[in-house]
Motif scaffolding. Structure first.
Motif, PDB file in Angstrom:
ATOM      1  N   ASP A  85      29.501   1.398   8.712  1.00 27.56           N
ATOM      2  CA  ASP A  85      29.982   0.466   9.734  1.00 27.56           C
ATOM      3  C   ASP A  85      30.923  -0.600   9.200  1.00 27.56           C
ATOM      4  N   GLY A  86      30.799  -0.940   7.934  1.00 23.92           N
ATOM      5  CA  GLY A  86      31.612  -2.005   7.381  1.00 23.92           C
ATOM      6  C   GLY A  86      31.922  -1.776   5.914  1.00 23.92           C
ATOM      7  N   LEU A  87      33.025  -2.354   5.489  1.00 23.66           N
ATOM      8  CA  LEU A  87      33.430  -2.340   4.083  1.00 23.66           C
ATOM      9  C   LEU A  87      33.965  -3.719   3.738  1.00 23.66           C
ATOM     10  N   VAL A  88      33.499  -4.288   2.627  1.00 19.77           N
ATOM     11  CA  VAL A  88      34.070  -5.527   2.102  1.00 19.77           C
ATOM     12  C   VAL A  88      34.549  -5.246   0.685  1.00 19.77           C
ATOM     13  N   ASN A  89      35.862  -5.291   0.510  1.00 15.75           N
ATOM     14  CA  ASN A  89      36.483  -4.980  -0.780  1.00 15.75           C
ATOM     15  C   ASN A  89      36.571  -6.243  -1.636  1.00 15.75           C
ATOM     16  N   CYS A  90      35.591  -6.418  -2.516  1.00 14.11           N
ATOM     17  CA  CYS A  90      35.569  -7.577  -3.419  1.00 14.11           C
ATOM     18  C   CYS A  90      35.964  -7.237  -4.845  1.00 14.11           C
ATOM     19  N   ALA A  91      36.050  -5.959  -5.178  1.00 16.74           N
ATOM     20  CA  ALA A  91      36.342  -5.579  -6.561  1.00 16.74           C
ATOM     21  C   ALA A  91      37.726  -6.092  -6.962  1.00 16.74           C
ATOM     22  N   GLY A  92      37.793  -6.754  -8.094  1.00 15.50           N
ATOM     23  CA  GLY A  92      39.073  -7.262  -8.561  1.00 15.50           C
ATOM     24  C   GLY A  92      38.958  -7.841  -9.955  1.00 15.50           C
ATOM     25  N   ILE A  93      40.104  -7.905 -10.645  1.00 16.14           N
ATOM     26  CA  ILE A  93      40.146  -8.454 -11.991  1.00 16.14           C
ATOM     27  C   ILE A  93      41.330  -9.405 -12.118  1.00 16.14           C
ATOM     28  N   SER A  94      41.229 -10.289 -13.086  1.00 16.81           N
ATOM     29  CA  SER A  94      42.346 -11.167 -13.452  1.00 16.81           C
ATOM     30  C   SER A  94      42.234 -11.435 -14.954  1.00 16.81           C
ATOM     31  N   PRO A  95      42.539 -10.415 -15.768  1.00 19.31           N
ATOM     32  CA  PRO A  95      42.244 -10.514 -17.199  1.00 19.31           C
ATOM     33  C   PRO A  95      43.216 -11.376 -17.990  1.00 19.31           C
ATOM     34  N   ASP A  96      44.384 -11.653 -17.423  1.00 15.41           N
ATOM     35  CA  ASP A  96      45.421 -12.355 -18.177  1.00 15.41           C
ATOM     36  C   ASP A  96      45.773 -13.685 -17.532  1.00 15.41           C
ATOM     37  N   PHE A  97      46.083 -14.648 -18.381  1.00 15.48           N
ATOM     38  CA  PHE A  97      46.670 -15.915 -17.931  1.00 15.48           C
ATOM     39  C   PHE A  97      47.856 -16.140 -18.860  1.00 15.48           C
ATOM     40  N   THR A  98      48.922 -15.384 -18.570  1.00 18.09           N
ATOM     41  CA  THR A  98      50.014 -15.204 -19.515  1.00 18.09           C
ATOM     42  C   THR A  98      51.345 -15.452 -18.822  1.00 18.09           C
ATOM     43  N   VAL A 129      35.931   7.753   7.616  1.00 12.79           N
ATOM     44  CA  VAL A 129      34.609   7.824   8.253  1.00 12.79           C
ATOM     45  C   VAL A 129      34.616   7.026   9.552  1.00 12.79           C
ATOM     46  N   MET A 130      35.136   5.807   9.501  1.00 11.68           N
ATOM     47  CA  MET A 130      35.108   4.927  10.672  1.00 11.68           C
ATOM     48  C   MET A 130      35.973   5.455  11.799  1.00 11.68           C
ATOM     49  N   LEU A 131      37.125   6.014  11.478  1.00 15.67           N
ATOM     50  CA  LEU A 131      38.008   6.544  12.516  1.00 15.67           C
ATOM     51  C   LEU A 131      37.369   7.709  13.249  1.00 15.67           C
ATOM     52  N   ASP A 132      36.573   8.499  12.558  1.00 17.71           N
ATOM     53  CA  ASP A 132      35.865   9.599  13.208  1.00 17.71           C
ATOM     54  C   ASP A 132      34.873   9.083  14.246  1.00 17.71           C
ATOM     55  N   ARG A 133      34.335   7.875  13.993  1.00 18.99           N
ATOM     56  CA  ARG A 133      33.364   7.275  14.912  1.00 18.99           C
ATOM     57  C   ARG A 133      34.023   6.286  15.873  1.00 18.99           C
ATOM     58  N   ALA A 134      35.314   5.998  15.656  1.00 18.38           N
ATOM     59  CA  ALA A 134      36.063   5.026  16.467  1.00 18.38           C
ATOM     60  C   ALA A 134      35.404   3.653  16.440  1.00 18.38           C
ATOM     61  N   ALA A 135      34.894   3.270  15.265  1.00 24.58           N
ATOM     62  CA  ALA A 135      34.253   1.958  15.132  1.00 24.58           C
ATOM     63  C   ALA A 135      34.135   1.602  13.660  1.00 24.58           C
ATOM     64  N   GLY A 136      34.349   0.313  13.355  1.00 25.63           N
ATOM     65  CA  GLY A 136      34.155  -0.153  11.991  1.00 25.63           C
ATOM     66  C   GLY A 136      34.954  -1.401  11.707  1.00 25.63           C
ATOM     67  N   SER A 137      34.559  -2.095  10.658  1.00 24.06           N
ATOM     68  CA  SER A 137      35.242  -3.321  10.250  1.00 24.06           C
ATOM     69  C   SER A 137      35.431  -3.304   8.742  1.00 24.06           C
ATOM     70  N   ILE A 138      36.665  -3.546   8.315  1.00 22.83           N
ATOM     71  CA  ILE A 138      37.004  -3.616   6.897  1.00 22.83           C
ATOM     72  C   ILE A 138      37.499  -5.022   6.587  1.00 22.83           C
ATOM     73  N   ALA A 175      44.050  -0.173  14.966  1.00 24.96           N
ATOM     74  CA  ALA A 175      43.471  -1.038  16.003  1.00 24.96           C
ATOM     75  C   ALA A 175      43.074  -0.257  17.244  1.00 24.96           C
ATOM     76  N   ASP A 176      43.930   0.651  17.709  1.00 22.38           N
ATOM     77  CA  ASP A 176      43.627   1.371  18.939  1.00 22.38           C
ATOM     78  C   ASP A 176      42.666   2.527  18.721  1.00 22.38           C
ATOM     79  N   ARG A 177      42.183   2.655  17.478  1.00 20.76           N
ATOM     80  CA  ARG A 177      41.209   3.712  17.160  1.00 20.76           C
ATOM     81  C   ARG A 177      39.859   3.109  16.763  1.00 20.76           C
ATOM     82  N   GLY A 178      39.679   1.817  17.062  1.00 21.56           N
ATOM     83  CA  GLY A 178      38.369   1.188  16.943  1.00 21.56           C
ATOM     84  C   GLY A 178      38.030   0.581  15.611  1.00 21.56           C
ATOM     85  N   VAL A 179      38.972   0.566  14.666  1.00 17.85           N
ATOM     86  CA  VAL A 179      38.684   0.043  13.331  1.00 17.85           C
ATOM     87  C   VAL A 179      39.481  -1.244  13.110  1.00 17.85           C
ATOM     88  N   ARG A 180      38.768  -2.317  12.795  1.00 13.89           N
ATOM     89  CA  ARG A 180      39.397  -3.607  12.520  1.00 13.89           C
ATOM     90  C   ARG A 180      39.569  -3.785  11.014  1.00 13.89           C
TER      91      ARG A 180
END
Length: 250
Positions: A85-98, A129-138, A175-180
């Motif tokens: 039903d939902g996905l929250v993409n938090c994976a991330g890196i910032s290895p350099d301060f260059t 997956v969400m488009l097949d169900r016409a519902a979901g939030s990312i 949007a018109d397929r139910g996924v935000r």
């Protein structure tokens, strides 16, 4: 009786859930009643998370820049739970301060591969997956530096700007397929990722630029993520919600 949470019965996948902002978001989603599916590179971090929250947690370690691994995780979530039903993409890196003129090609590619390409891999896998169900939030986690310049973070800032462009594109397309599809743009929060910078000579300058006069606590971002996943935000898509203590309000 405990009143139902806004996400009761919903399966929500959180990437980068082992530490930092991703962990705080996962804890908040579980508190709102979500059935969690959590991904990071390290199983041990995910197991610690699962021990700290009430409710079901599916532990699915993977590297988000590996598209085959991401597709396998999405399929396994559906196999175990029957839905996504939902996905929250938090994976991330910032290895350099260059300084930008000193950034090596391999370092540039690594940041873009994890932050931007990894986010796309997860959006694509969950979106199917969400488009097949016409519902979901990312919800994609961007940064104030997607739109606000700062020294020595060229690859990181570019990756986050790309995430916001990707978010708007997917929002219009789906949007018109139910996924935000929305984004969160955090300012500075104290996490393992930011601690080195905040504790350096740059820390005072960063804090001084925040009208609230302090950096955020990870839990202060989590409520916004719960809102965007929930039906309370059902008429929001393509938006970026900034949580930065007023950094971009100056």
């Amino acid at each position: 009786m405990t009143p139902p949470g806004p996400l009761d019965g919903r399966v929500v996948w959180v990437t980068g859930a082992g530490r930092g902002l991703g962990r705080a978001v996962a804890v908040a989603l579980a508190g709102a009643g979500a059935h969690l599916a959590v991904t990071s590179r390290t199983s041990a971090d995910l197991e610690k998370l699962a021990a700290d929250v009430a409710g079901p947690v599916e532990i699915l370690p993977a590297a988000v820049e590996d598209s085959a691994a991401v597709d396998a995780v999405a399929a396994e979530i559906v196999r175990r739970t029957g839905r996504l039903d939902g996905l929250v993409n938090c994976a991330g890196i910032s290895p350099d301060f260059t300084r930008s003129e000193r950034v090596e090609d391999r370092r540039w590619r690594h940041v873009l591969d994890v932050n931007l390409t990894g986010t796309f891999h997860c959006c694509r896998a969950a979106g199917r997956v969400m488009l097949d169900r016409a519902a979901g939030s990312i919800v994609n986690v961007s940064s104030v530096h997607a739109t606000t310049g700062f020294e020595r973070i060229a690859a990181y800032a570019a990756s986050k700007g790309g995430i916001e462009a990707l978010t708007r594109t997917l929002a219009v397309e789906w949007a018109d397929r139910g996924v935000r599809v929305n984004a969160l743009a955090p300012g500075y929060f104290r996490t393992e990722l930011s601690a080195g910078l905040l504790d350096s000579r740059w820390g005072e300058r960063i804090t001084g630029a925040v009208p609230m006069g302090r950096v955020g606590d990870a839990a202060e971002l989590a409520g916004a993520a719960v809102f965007l996943v929930s039906d309370a935000a059902r008429y929001m898509t393509g938006s970026t919600m900034t949580v930065d203590g007023g950094w971009t309000a100056r």
